[in-house]
Enzyme design. Structure first.
Site, PDB file in Angstrom:
ATOM      1  CB  CYS A   4       0.525  -1.870   4.359  1.00  0.00           C
ATOM      2  SG  CYS A   4      -0.257  -3.355   3.667  1.00  0.00           S
ATOM      3  CD  GLU A  35       3.382  -1.412   1.807  1.00  0.00           C
ATOM      4  OE1 GLU A  35       4.232  -1.760   2.642  1.00  0.00           O
ATOM      5  OE2 GLU A  35       2.298  -2.016   1.656  1.00  0.00           O
ATOM      6  CE  LYS A  59       4.367  -2.376   6.200  1.00  0.00           C
ATOM      7  NZ  LYS A  59       4.300  -3.154   4.937  1.00  0.00           N
TER       8      LYS A  59
END
Length: 560
Positions: free
Chosen positions: A156, A51, A120
């Protein structure tokens, strides 16, 4: 550079478990290039980075600077051009500014260009995470077609939260989930990650690659431990923690979809071993990434400074660690011997700098103002502050960072002196309660940690562990003169801090109400000190600072 053309039923994916440096875009690009060459030499088709790899994670408000965000994208665009060589494609994290806002994004690179961007969706806003402050949530993503394989790339938190990102990817045709992560360490975190990943595998029926960053970033320590779980819930690959590497995973498409062949299954350390490694690597990266050539610390003959000295030598090597005993009239011969024995066991430099003259000097100049008052904590704190001034002077003169040595129990109740023993740049045991420090010292005396630069054997003399802890600021002083016994104190603090339990709940567990109420009071009134304390490695689920942010001015007490 070796290349390979992906067949419809075979795929080799490299997992880049690396240690980026925050803001070092060119340095991180150099790491990425080297990792991609390793992947190409191993005939990989694709390499997965973690990430926000190109800038480091977490960038916090650094991403509010437009020039920084533009530089990140420009760096990734340059990397994309290099994929025209026919080697592995790349999945790499970067902040991206688009019409929809600033995103925590991944870019997929292949054939000399960016073939896809994904943002994300689930921005964490708890504990150490504050991403809703910095980023705009992305829309629900679809899979990316990479050389005929449909890849789902949740980022994530997208696999941790309840927004259904993975289910959406599965429903829209994803065949494998590739998850870039910036997941920091806390005790028993690996088990939690496995559980979260298995839940997504069960719900989607898809195999999953979990690629995690490694290395320290301020208070956070990223422990790596990347892994692969197949659709049948089998752990096919487990990479080591606390280690940089590029590892290959081999995939085959069968009648039931893609599966990963069994690869390396590394031991995952637990308990004191994992905590010690986290503290050691956190200190190492903080010192090295911030450009300090060495460290200095006060070695008092007590447990906390001894374990910090051991951590420093293990992290940096004996030649980069300078220990200093700073005795006064209350320093016992036993402490002098214990400090010397500890330094000799570690093999690091050890000096003695008596503090009588500066302390007496302070007392003399203050004597007219203090006339008619009782000697007490003020005079005791002058000893600690004299020591702090001397250590900071050594730091200024020789460029050595001062290592702070207070534990979480002391910081919780204010058993520390501002501008004295709280001085310093970094505290490796800041998030360890006192009884955990005892456990770490005992563990280190029986084990040499993986990657440690210190010696084998006993490095914290047994007498330091056995004797009653004392700040030695007056005759016959022990910590328990003013604090509950540490086993009791730690249990009450853990209930108050980690679990936010009420006074009544803690008393119901068998603890004395007066003790619990006093500890709660001390915890609240010490907040102003903690705001001025050095950063330290996060070990528990709720460290002071990122995880627990209480107001300094606060009159609430849990009373009936």
């Amino acid at each position: 550079m070796s290349t390979k053309t992906t067949s419809p039923d075979k795929l080799r994916i490299a997992i880049a478990q690396l240690n980026p440096v925050m803001g070092d875009l060119q340095g991180n690009l150099t790491k990425a290039r080297a990792a991609r060459k390793t992947a190409a030499d191993a005939k990989a088709d694709l390499i997965l980075f973690t990430e926000l790899f190109i800038c480091g994670y977490p960038p916090e408000d650094l991403v509010s600077k437009p020039a920084f965000v533009k530089a990140c994208e420009k760096t990734v665009q340059a990397f994309a051009l290099e994929t025209a060589d026919g080697g592995p494609g790349v999945i790499i994290g970067t902040p991206l500014q688009r019409e929809t806002g600033l995103h925590n994004a991944v870019m997929v690179l292949d054939g000399g260009k960016v073939i896809a961007e994904r943002f994300k969706v689930d921005l964490p806003n708890y504990g150490e995470f504050d991403e809703q402050r910095n980023f705009q949530a992305g829309a629900m993503p679809g899979p990316v077609n990479f050389r005929g394989v449909r890849l789902g790339i949740p980022v994530c938190e997208d696999i941790w939260g309840e927004l259904g990102v993975c289910e959406t990817l599965a429903e829209s045709g994803a065949e494998i989930l590739l998850v870039p992560n910036g997941s920091p360490y806390h005790r028993s975190k690996m088990e939690v990650r496995h559980q979260i990943a298995v839940r997504q595998v069960v719900e989607t029926g898809l195999p999953l690659i979990y690629a995690n960053q490694t290395g320290g970033q301020d208070e956070l320590l990223f422990d790596g431990g990347s892994f692969v779980i197949n659709a049948n819930h089998h752990l096919a690959v487990q990479l080591p923690q606390f280690e940089e590497l590029v590892s290959m995973s081999d995939w085959t498409r069968g009648a039931d979809g893609w599966s990963c062949a069994d690869g390396d299954r590394n031991w995952v350390p637990e308990g004191e071993e994992a905590d010690y490694l986290a503290c050691m690597h956190g200190l190492r990266d903080y010192v090295n990434k911030n450009g300090f050539k060495s460290v200095v610390l006060g070695l008092s003959g007590g447990l906390d400074s001894a374990i910090c000295a051991a951590l420093a030598v293990d992290a940096l090597g004996k030649d980069r660690v300078h220990t200093v005993m700073l005795p006064y009239r209350y320093t016992s011969e036993m402490s002098l011997k214990d400090a010397k024995d500890c330094a000799e066991a570690l093999g690091c430099r050890y000096d003695i700098v008596p503090i009588a003259e500066p302390v007496e000097g302070f007392l003399n100049v203050l004597a007219p103002m203090f006339a008619g008052t009782e000697s007490g904590v003020t005079e005791e704190n002058l000893q600690s502050r004299a020591r702090g001034v001397i250590l900071m002077a050594i730091s200024n003169k020789f460029g050595s960072m001062v290592v702070t040595t207070g534990n979480k129990s002391e910081m919780a109740v204010g058993y520390a002196t501002l501008y004295g023993d709280m001085n310093g740049g970094f505290n490796p045991i800041k998030d360890l309660y006192k009884m955990q420090v005892y456990a770490l010292a005992d563990w280190r005396n029986h084990h040499l940690p993986e990657g440690a630069m210190g010696p084998e054997g006993v490095v914290v003399p047994q007498n330091i562990i056995d004797k009653a802890p004392s700040a030695e600021l007056r005759d016959n002083q022990t910590d328990q003169d003013s604090l509950p016994p540490y086993p009791v104190l730690d249990a009450v603090l853990e209930a108050l801090v980690e679990h936010e339990r009420s006074v009544d709940e803690i008393v119901a567990e068998g603890y004395d109400r007066a003790v619990v109420e006093r500890v709660e009071h001390l915890l609240y009134i010490a907040e102003y000190k903690r705001r001025q304390s050095a950063p330290g490695v996060k070990i528990t689920t709720k460290n002071f600072g990122r995880d627990r942010r209480y107001p300094i001015t606060n009159r609430f007490r849990d009373r009936h």
